[in-house]
Scaffold this motif. Structure first.
Motif, PDB file in Angstrom:
ATOM      1  N   ARG A  96       1.116   9.442   6.796  1.00  0.00           N
ATOM      2  CA  ARG A  96       1.875   8.241   6.207  1.00  0.00           C
ATOM      3  C   ARG A  96       0.744   7.249   5.845  1.00  0.00           C
ATOM      4  O   ARG A  96       0.729   6.605   4.951  1.00  0.00           O
ATOM      5  CB  ARG A  96       2.819   7.824   7.305  1.00  0.00           C
ATOM      6  CG  ARG A  96       3.573   6.661   6.526  1.00  0.00           C
ATOM      7  CD  ARG A  96       3.944   5.554   7.705  1.00  0.00           C
ATOM      8  NE  ARG A  96       3.205   5.029   8.616  1.00  0.00           N
ATOM      9  CZ  ARG A  96       2.637   3.903   8.076  1.00  0.00           C
ATOM     10  NH1 ARG A  96       2.612   3.354   6.987  1.00  0.00           N
ATOM     11  NH2 ARG A  96       1.368   3.405   8.735  1.00  0.00           N
ATOM     12  N   GLN A 101      10.453   9.325   1.741  1.00  0.00           N
ATOM     13  CA  GLN A 101       9.853   8.399   2.486  1.00  0.00           C
ATOM     14  C   GLN A 101       9.004   9.066   3.574  1.00  0.00           C
ATOM     15  O   GLN A 101       9.670   9.752   4.338  1.00  0.00           O
ATOM     16  CB  GLN A 101      10.375   7.232   2.887  1.00  0.00           C
ATOM     17  CG  GLN A 101      11.191   6.170   1.870  1.00  0.00           C
ATOM     18  CD  GLN A 101      10.133   5.430   1.000  1.00  0.00           C
ATOM     19  OE1 GLN A 101       9.132   5.015   1.575  1.00  0.00           O
ATOM     20  NE2 GLN A 101      10.411   5.167  -0.168  1.00  0.00           N
ATOM     21  N   ILE A 102       7.882   8.604   4.072  1.00  0.00           N
ATOM     22  CA  ILE A 102       7.215   9.299   5.087  1.00  0.00           C
ATOM     23  C   ILE A 102       7.258   8.309   6.176  1.00  0.00           C
ATOM     24  O   ILE A 102       6.583   7.283   6.028  1.00  0.00           O
ATOM     25  CB  ILE A 102       5.672   9.900   4.763  1.00  0.00           C
ATOM     26  CG1 ILE A 102       5.513  10.771   3.792  1.00  0.00           C
ATOM     27  CG2 ILE A 102       5.299  10.501   6.026  1.00  0.00           C
ATOM     28  CD1 ILE A 102       6.453  11.851   3.564  1.00  0.00           C
ATOM     29  N   SER A 103       7.959   8.461   7.411  1.00  0.00           N
ATOM     30  CA  SER A 103       8.029   7.741   8.545  1.00  0.00           C
ATOM     31  C   SER A 103       7.016   7.701   9.480  1.00  0.00           C
ATOM     32  O   SER A 103       6.190   8.952   9.563  1.00  0.00           O
ATOM     33  CB  SER A 103       9.316   7.819   9.169  1.00  0.00           C
ATOM     34  OG  SER A 103       9.406   8.924   9.803  1.00  0.00           O
ATOM     35  N   ASP A 104       6.365   6.814  10.060  1.00  0.00           N
ATOM     36  CA  ASP A 104       5.143   6.658  10.843  1.00  0.00           C
ATOM     37  C   ASP A 104       5.386   7.365  12.302  1.00  0.00           C
ATOM     38  O   ASP A 104       6.531   7.146  12.718  1.00  0.00           O
ATOM     39  CB  ASP A 104       4.692   5.081  11.059  1.00  0.00           C
ATOM     40  CG  ASP A 104       3.310   5.134  11.745  1.00  0.00           C
ATOM     41  OD1 ASP A 104       3.380   4.276  12.725  1.00  0.00           O
ATOM     42  OD2 ASP A 104       2.406   5.999  11.518  1.00  0.00           O
ATOM     43  N   SER A 107       2.464   7.035   1.862  1.00  0.00           N
ATOM     44  CA  SER A 107       3.794   6.684   2.658  1.00  0.00           C
ATOM     45  C   SER A 107       4.989   7.096   1.739  1.00  0.00           C
ATOM     46  O   SER A 107       6.042   6.754   2.206  1.00  0.00           O
ATOM     47  CB  SER A 107       3.940   5.277   3.083  1.00  0.00           C
ATOM     48  OG  SER A 107       3.903   4.254   1.787  1.00  0.00           O
ATOM     49  N   GLU A 137       5.889  11.988   9.506  1.00  0.00           N
ATOM     50  CA  GLU A 137       4.705  12.513   8.986  1.00  0.00           C
ATOM     51  C   GLU A 137       4.073  13.813   9.981  1.00  0.00           C
ATOM     52  O   GLU A 137       3.343  14.366   9.380  1.00  0.00           O
ATOM     53  CB  GLU A 137       3.618  11.478   9.178  1.00  0.00           C
ATOM     54  CG  GLU A 137       3.360  10.824  10.495  1.00  0.00           C
ATOM     55  CD  GLU A 137       2.365   9.744  10.560  1.00  0.00           C
ATOM     56  OE1 GLU A 137       2.165   9.026  11.531  1.00  0.00           O
ATOM     57  OE2 GLU A 137       1.336   9.683   9.555  1.00  0.00           O
TER      58      GLU A 137
END
Length: 460
Positions: free
Chosen positions: A400, A429-432, A404, A346
């Protein structure tokens, strides 16, 4: 006898960064080195390995392969220039080298030069004429022209006709580069002396070593026909849309003959050649030229139809029809994903490349002009380094906790009427990342306790 061919590979580095060109002859052996990709692109071989370097081409035929360990481009399959490009020149393969971590794209052009590996050829191995003994000196008789799949100096160069007792050869260059081949009567025929005459027409190319092809010509001498047909035009022109229905009339040709009776009866025919034109078009007795097979603009943009008008005495005249094929918008854009990321953090900076793809459309002019776009209200945008290559990049901050996952639809449309389009949907996908501190759910709390309560009593 085995023919040895000295193959030379020439390299030309283009001035634009990330693009190189090679020049190689056709028919190179499998495994032959085309060029040192690592050196020519200014890359370390280790970068090719770590970046998982690979070749991408929109063409289904894979003629080249990349050796990451050696950093060189190799011939993977035998390349036949004639099968690949027919008469089109220059003939070239267009490849892309893709690297990961970080993503990089390099464009490679490999021009295939011709070698003299084809002989001039006639569609038929013999041609027969019936010619009146009264035919006048100077009468012309159309001969079949040879076709050589090679180009340039390796193509058909000269013709010869033997013996020359009664006929001589006339070869006339046309404005479009083709040759009109005729035999001309230069000595009066006498059926009582020579009722049957045999000749040999030979075509040679200009290659090294020289190649040739022949056709046998048989003349039967008849009586009395002193006027040949004459076409009303030396060149006819016609247009036809690709994928037109069989039976479509292209044009109508005509010829006149001053003779009367059966000697003035004219028949028409498409001259036989081994380039397949006589299988696509035919001509009726009334001179109408008819389509009998499919035409596809993407395969051939124009045709030259050599035609003959012949009377019953065997005298003939020749003309040709130039047919231009009109393109219709019959191909959708083709989207090819070169490389993509399924997940990004993100905190990725602006202009981070998420996807690289190319788009192609074999149609011509506006039918082949393609524009691409993505769905609205997402933190991404499309950038283009050329007409055919695009990158999907971030153009605003990612979070995210707000979103997300994104479903990104890439759509590409051409400018034809009606427009044709293609699309592909990508999931990202957006990773944290640790970008949020713990937060109390209240700014203050209140509690009460009664005296003499048991020690260890929980207040909340």
């Amino acid at each position: 006898m085995e023919r040895q061919v000295l193959l030379r590979v020439f390299l030309c580095i283009a001035s634009a960064a990330g693009q190189i060109s090679y020049l190689i002859p056709e028919e190179m052996a499998k495994g032959s080195v085309v060029g040192n990709i690592a050196r020519d692109l200014g890359l370390d071989v280790k970068r090719l390995k770590s970046g998982k370097a690979r070749i991408f081409t929109s063409d289904s035929a894979e003629y080249m392969e990349l050796s990451r360990e050696r950093g060189v481009l190799l011939v993977k399959e035998r390349i036949d220039r004639e099968a690949l490009c027919r008469q089109t020149t220059p003939c070239a393969l267009h490849l892309q080298i893709i690297l990961e971590n970080p993503m990089e794209l390099f464009r490679i052009t490999i021009e295939i030069t011709d070698i003299n590996d084809n002989s001039p050829a006639f569609k038929n191995d013999e041609r027969r004429f019936e010619i009146s003994e009264s035919a006048t000196v100077g009468s012309k008789f159309v001969l079949e022209r040879a076709v050589d799949l090679d180009i340039g100096t390796n193509g058909v160069k000269n013709y010869s006709l033997k013996p020359t007792d009664h006929f001589v050869l006339r070869v006339e260059s046309q404005a479009d580069g083709s040759k009109k081949v005729e035999m001309v009567l230069h000595k009066q025929l006498d059926r009582e002396k020579d009722e049957h005459i045999s000749l040999l027409l030979k075509a040679v190319d200009g290659g090294e070593p020289q190649r040739s092809g022949t056709v046998n010509i048989y003349v039967t001498v008849l009586d009395v026909n002193d006027n040949a047909p004459v076409f009303t035009q030396s060149v006819y022109k016609a247009v036809i849309e690709e994928h037109s229905q069989k039976g479509t009339i292209l044009t109508k040709v005509g010829a006149t003959d001053a003779d009367k009776g059966t000697n003035g009866d004219i028949s028409y025919a498409v001259s036989p050649t081994n380039d397949g034109v006589s299988d696509i078009f035919t001509i009726h007795k009334n001179g109408e030229v008819i389509l009998v097979s499919d035409v596809d603009f993407e395969k051939a943009k124009s045709y030259q139809i050599d035609i003959e008008a012949k009377d019953s005495g065997g005298l003939s005249d020749s003309s040709k029809i130039i047919v231009d094929v009109i393109d219709i918008n019959d191909n959708k854009p083709v989207i090819s994903i070169l490389s993509k990321s399924d997940t990004i953090p993100e905190d990725s900076p602006y202009n981070t490349v998420i996807v690289m793809f190319s788009v192609s459309d074999p149609d011509s002019k506006q039918n082949g002009n393609v524009k691409c776009f993505i769905n609205d209200n997402i933190p991404f945008t499309l950038t283009s380094s050329s007409n055919n290559f695009y990158s999907l990049v971030t153009d605003s901050e990612l979070d995210r906790e707000r979103a997300s996952e994104y479903n990104i639809t890439v759509s590409c449309s051409d400018e034809g009427v009606p427009s044709l389009s293609s699309s592909v949907t990508l999931t990202l996908q957006i990773s944290d990342v640790n970008d949020n501190a713990p937060v109390f759910d209240r700014s203050s709390y209140e509690a009460y306790i009664v005296e003499n309560n048991t020690p260890g009593l929980s207040i909340f």
